[in-house]
Design a protein around this motif. Structure first.
Motif, PDB file in Angstrom:
ATOM      1  N   LEU A  57       0.822  -1.214   0.000  1.00 15.44           N
ATOM      2  CA  LEU A  57       0.000   0.000   0.000  1.00 15.44           C
ATOM      3  C   LEU A  57       0.854   1.262   0.000  1.00 15.44           C
ATOM      4  O   LEU A  57       1.729   1.440   0.852  1.00 15.44           O
ATOM      5  N   GLU A  59       1.104   5.446   0.045  1.00 18.03           N
ATOM      6  CA  GLU A  59       0.484   6.749   0.361  1.00 18.03           C
ATOM      7  C   GLU A  59       1.560   7.827   0.363  1.00 18.03           C
ATOM      8  O   GLU A  59       2.755   7.524   0.311  1.00 18.03           O
ATOM      9  N   GLN A  66       0.177   8.772   6.670  1.00 16.11           N
ATOM     10  CA  GLN A  66       0.807   7.484   6.945  1.00 16.11           C
ATOM     11  C   GLN A  66       0.205   6.837   8.196  1.00 16.11           C
ATOM     12  O   GLN A  66       0.051   5.615   8.264  1.00 16.11           O
ATOM     13  N   LEU A  69      -2.987   5.386   7.199  1.00  9.53           N
ATOM     14  CA  LEU A  69      -2.728   4.153   6.446  1.00  9.53           C
ATOM     15  C   LEU A  69      -2.429   2.994   7.399  1.00  9.53           C
ATOM     16  O   LEU A  69      -2.925   1.873   7.207  1.00  9.53           O
ATOM     17  N   ALA A  73      -4.320  -0.626   7.778  1.00  6.31           N
ATOM     18  CA  ALA A  73      -3.631  -1.926   7.842  1.00  6.31           C
ATOM     19  C   ALA A  73      -4.047  -2.702   9.092  1.00  6.31           C
ATOM     20  O   ALA A  73      -4.248  -3.927   9.052  1.00  6.31           O
ATOM     21  N   CYS A  89       2.918  -1.297   4.231  1.00  2.27           N
ATOM     22  CA  CYS A  89       2.596   0.129   4.018  1.00  2.27           C
ATOM     23  C   CYS A  89       3.882   0.907   3.753  1.00  2.27           C
ATOM     24  O   CYS A  89       4.880   0.708   4.442  1.00  2.27           O
ATOM     25  N   THR A  90       3.823   1.824   2.791  1.00  2.00           N
ATOM     26  CA  THR A  90       5.032   2.572   2.465  1.00  2.00           C
ATOM     27  C   THR A  90       4.686   3.913   1.801  1.00  2.00           C
ATOM     28  O   THR A  90       3.574   4.097   1.313  1.00  2.00           O
TER      29      THR A  90
END
Ligand code: NAX
Length: 347
Positions: A57, A59, A66, A69, A73, A89-90
């Protein structure tokens, strides 16, 4: 006895028949469409109930975003989806797209107050240059890219223009929400179930210039104009309702379509994964079909020939009315290309 599988230092017990996980990169993952989309991918609604997925994912590198996000998650984890192997996530495109077999580009910069369309195109141009390059550099060899973030046709053209390794046919943009909206309007008017509407294509831009082509669509195999004889409704009310549906939803909800947009992304990918005779609409690279300039991404009827591969259906006939509508959307796409020409001639 199930077969043991080692993954990230942990041993899993899995049926030996389960395929390896599919890496799916999704951008704009803390946004409202993704809030409706991610859970459906993780539940197997996009790639089937047998295919495990890893969600990668992306953003923007903004602390608040973040954090949001990370919250998404956590919620995905709390759903305990058996098919969801991992959520990563990144804020780095190269991490998000690494080895991804599908890249769903949902994130884009929204139009701000007083912003000109040319500025919106340019701001998004930068995003799709960066993402197109990163995808070309690190995504899986068989990667398919779906652009949803607006202006999606032109963003898709920009992303594809960065690719040297991946062919342009791998890049498609979404007009499926327009197709679904159009199908529902026709079904309601004709008092029939929505699934008897076929051959319904959205031509051109995902914008108010689009042409939802009722003239080639069928109801129970019968041409729509023979079933719905109200010409004024077809040529005016129907077209305007489909074109302005997004604005009507914003007026009603205060925010843009999310649930139906997420649903359309699922439909777009599922149709693209399912070979057969069914005609569906995607914005794809034109080689001059239906008068669209070569190299533009235009909504057209397509048929899936193999999973992830399509052919443009070229035998739709258009009368003078339809041709006049096609011309308007062709011209708009050409004008968008002109506004972003610096982004597509970078390489
Ligand atoms: P939101 O504003 O809720 O979410 C967009 C997210 O994208 C934000 O969280 C933002 O931080 C993120 N983002 C922005 N730039 C990014 C970048 N460079 N990398 C990664 N993420 C980035 O919008 P949402 O309602 O989710 O809509 C997303 C996009 O879909 C918009 O551009 C919207 O206009 C477009 N739509 C396209 C449709 C279509 O049919 N093609 C229909 C629905 C929707 O309007």
């Amino acid at each position: 006895m199930k077969q043991g599988m080692e993954h990230k230092g942990r041993v899993y017990l899995k049926p030996s028949t389960q395929p390896p996980p599919l890496r799916v990169a999704v951008t704009g993952a803390a946004g409202q469409i993704c809030y409706s989309l991610l859970k459906r991918i993780a539940a197997g609604e996009m790639f089937g109930k047998e295919t495990p997925v890893i969600l990668q994912l992306l953003e923007i590198p903004n602390e608040k975003v973040q954090k949001a996000l990370a919250g998404v998650a956590m919620e995905l984890e709390d759903c305990a989806f058996p098919l969801l192997e991992e959520v990563h996530c990144t804020s780095q495109p190269e991490e998000a797209f690494k080895d991804a077999e599908w890249c769903l580009l949902v994130g884009s910069k929204p139009r701000g107050p007083g912003m000109e369309r040319a500025d919106l195109l340019k701001d998004n141009g930068h995003i799709f240059v960066t993402q197109g390059r990163a995808i070309d550099a690190v995504a899986a060899e068989n990667c398919r890219i779906v652009v949803v973030g607006n202006p999606c046709n032109t963003n898709c053209m920009i992303a594809a223009a960065q690719a040297r390794r991946l062919p342009p046919e791998r890049f498609t943009a979404m007009v499926r929400l327009d197709q679904n909206r159009a199908a529902s309007q026709l079904a309601k008017k004709a008092c029939v179930p929505v699934d008897v509407i076929e051959q319904l294509a959205i031509f051109g831009n995902h914008s108010p210039s689009q042409f939802p082509d009722f003239s080639n669509a069928t109801i129970f195999g019968i041409p729509v104009p023979e079933v719905i004889e109200d010409v004024a409704w077809l040529e005016e009310t129907f077209i305007e309702t489909v074109r302005k549906r997004g604005a009507d939803i914003i007026a009603a909800r205060g925010v843009s379509s999310a649930l139906s947009a997420a649903n359309a992304i699922i439909d777009h990918v599922k149709s693209l994964c399912t070979p057969g005779k069914t005609i569906h609409s995607m914005a794809v690279r034109s080689s001059g079909e239906y008068g669209f300039g070569e190299g533009l991404w235009a909504g057209m009827p397509v048929r899936t020939t193999a999973p992830g591969t399509y052919e443009i259906v070229t035998n739709f006939h258009h009368d003078a009315f339809a041709k006049s509508k096609l011309l308007i959307t062709q011209e708009e796409l050409e004008s968008e290309r002109e506004m972003v020409k610096d982004f597509i001639s970078l390489n």
